[in-house]
Design an enzyme around this catalytic site. Structure first.
Site, PDB file in Angstrom:
ATOM      1  N   ASP A 153       0.820  -1.204   0.000  1.00  0.00           N
ATOM      2  CA  ASP A 153       0.000   0.000   0.000  1.00  0.00           C
ATOM      3  C   ASP A 153       0.860   1.262   0.000  1.00  0.00           C
ATOM      4  O   ASP A 153       2.090   1.197  -0.006  1.00  0.00           O
ATOM      5  CB  ASP A 153      -0.918  -0.005   1.225  1.00  0.00           C
ATOM      6  N   TYR A 175       6.481 -10.302   6.506  1.00  0.00           N
ATOM      7  CA  TYR A 175       6.515  -8.850   6.651  1.00  0.00           C
ATOM      8  C   TYR A 175       7.241  -8.497   7.940  1.00  0.00           C
ATOM      9  O   TYR A 175       7.379  -9.320   8.848  1.00  0.00           O
ATOM     10  CB  TYR A 175       5.107  -8.263   6.702  1.00  0.00           C
TER      11      TYR A 175
END
Length: 412
Positions: free
Chosen positions: A143, A199
């Site tokens: 994002d 992540y």
């Protein structure tokens, strides 16, 4: 004498024809036999005419100049190289981009990449408009503001030349770098072939301090607090319903169930006068804002804004408005291809999708272009990314009922 011989021969032919006529009149086949005989004779004549007709091309002489040049050009002209499927390893700092995925009219990482591909003739006008025509895919969407230490894309292109990576990097901004290519199977898709994704979320430790303690650079986390953080993070492991950790999906949507295998924080480390910590998370796939909301709710529990009962409530059918932590601190660390490597890595044709040979270069890029952006974003006193969120957003956040959102949810 000769005239008499010719007359005798003609009489013989006439008598012979009469005999044939008498023989076949009874059966009614005379007409068909004559027609067949005529067809055979015509066929023979045509074949003879064709065989005797000289081949024009065989006896032609090539004109000096034009024809010779045409033949030479035809010989020298190379065949168009067939496109193959490749996986490309890259890294980027996402601070100044509106995400990874290409979006017309907006600055994105793929937008920069497509421009470079166009200059190298990897993409044409059609594939720039419709990247699916060259089977383009990315392992994970990131994002706005989110960076990637290791990102894998896949596409069909001609076999790259030896200096392909250097040429590509010369056309990309310094915050985007390509490190390696691997030839993969024709049906490979960097998204669907990915077993899991790792992540990291790098943040100052003062984010876990009690709300009674002001978040400052002087804060130092204790081992007891770290144990509590890991205890909260462990609740997310396994398969849970994450409908409250994204937007636009009802609780009954089966796609909201996600499987998390790892979620823990490591040891603290110092950057200048600020203490940081890295949280690592690994799962099969993640929805829009899911990780940032998982971090946001963890911080909210640790600071005492909500109890751990709210954490359990968020996994149930009831709607809960979960806070979203800042995007600056989130990193895509690596997509994993364990199943693909087991199946094709040892077939003698394809290479495994592991990138150990690029580790040093990737770490250098991360140290120079990604982590400094996160660190500097937290050093600016009260205007730091996390400290600003802790002071202005989290204290006034409401959890009871989520605001209406028309935001389209997508997998990242």
């Amino acid at each position: 004498m000769i005239f008499g011989l010719r007359l005798t021969l003609k009489n013989f032919q006439t008598k012979l024809f009469i005999l044939y006529k008498k023989q076949f009149v009874a059966t009614g086949n005379l007409g068909s036999i004559i027609r067949q005989q005529n067809m055979k004779e015509e066929t023979v004549e045509v074949r003879l005419e064709t065989d005797l007709k000289p081949s024009k091309r065989s006896f032609e002489t090539i004109d000096d100049g034009k024809n010779e040049a045409g033949v030479e050009e035809m010989v020298k002209k190379p065949r168009s190289q067939k496109k193959k499927k490749f996986a490309i390893l890259m890294s980027y700092c996402g601070q100044s981009y509106l995400g990874m995925q290409f979006n017309h009219g907006f600055k994105t990482v793929e937008g920069e990449l497509f421009q470079a591909f166009s200059k190298l003739e990897i993409m044409d006008e059609e594939s720039l408009k419709f990247p699916q025509t060259i089977h383009f895919q990315r392992a994970a969407r990131t994002d706005k503001g989110v960076s990637a230490v290791r990102q894998v894309i896949s596409l069909k292109m001609r076999i790259p030349e030896e200096n392909f990576i250097n040429e590509l990097n010369s056309l990309l901004p310094n915050c985007i770098r390509v490190f390696a290519t691997r030839k993969v199977t024709g049906g490979f898709n960097s998204k669907t072939a990915c077993d899991s994704r790792s992540y990291a979320y790098v943040l100052p430790t003062f984010a876990f301090a009690s709300k009674e303690i002001a978040p400052t650079h002087e804060y130092r986390v204790t081992s007891k607090t770290l144990d509590e953080v890991n205890s909260v993070l462990s609740v997310f492991k396994g398969t849970r319903n994450y409908h409250n950790f994204t937007s636009g999906r009802p609780a009954q949507d089966p796609s909201c169930k996600r499987y998390i295998t790892q979620f823990s924080c490591g040891d603290p480390f110092m950057i200048k006068d600020v203490e940081f910590i890295k949280i690592t998370i690994k799962g099969q796939s993640f929805m829009l804002h899911q990780i940032r909301k998982m971090i946001g709710l963890t911080i909210s529990v640790m600071r005492g804004f909500v109890s751990r009962e709210m954490l359990e409530k968020a996994f149930k059918m009831e709607r809960v408005n979960v806070p979203t932590a800042p995007s600056l601190n989130l990193l895509l660390e690596e997509p994993h291809y364990d199943s693909y490597n087991r199946r094709y890595g040892g077939d003698g044709i394809h290479e495994t999708l592991e990138w150990s040979s690029s580790t040093v270069d990737i770490e250098n890029f991360c140290s120079n272009f990604i982590l400094p952006v996160i660190y500097s974003g937290e050093m600016d006193g009260q205007n730091g990314s996390m400290i600003n969120w802790l002071l202005t957003c989290l204290p006034i956040h409401t959890y009871d009922f989520p605001p209406e959102s028309s935001e389209k949810v997508r997998d990242c």
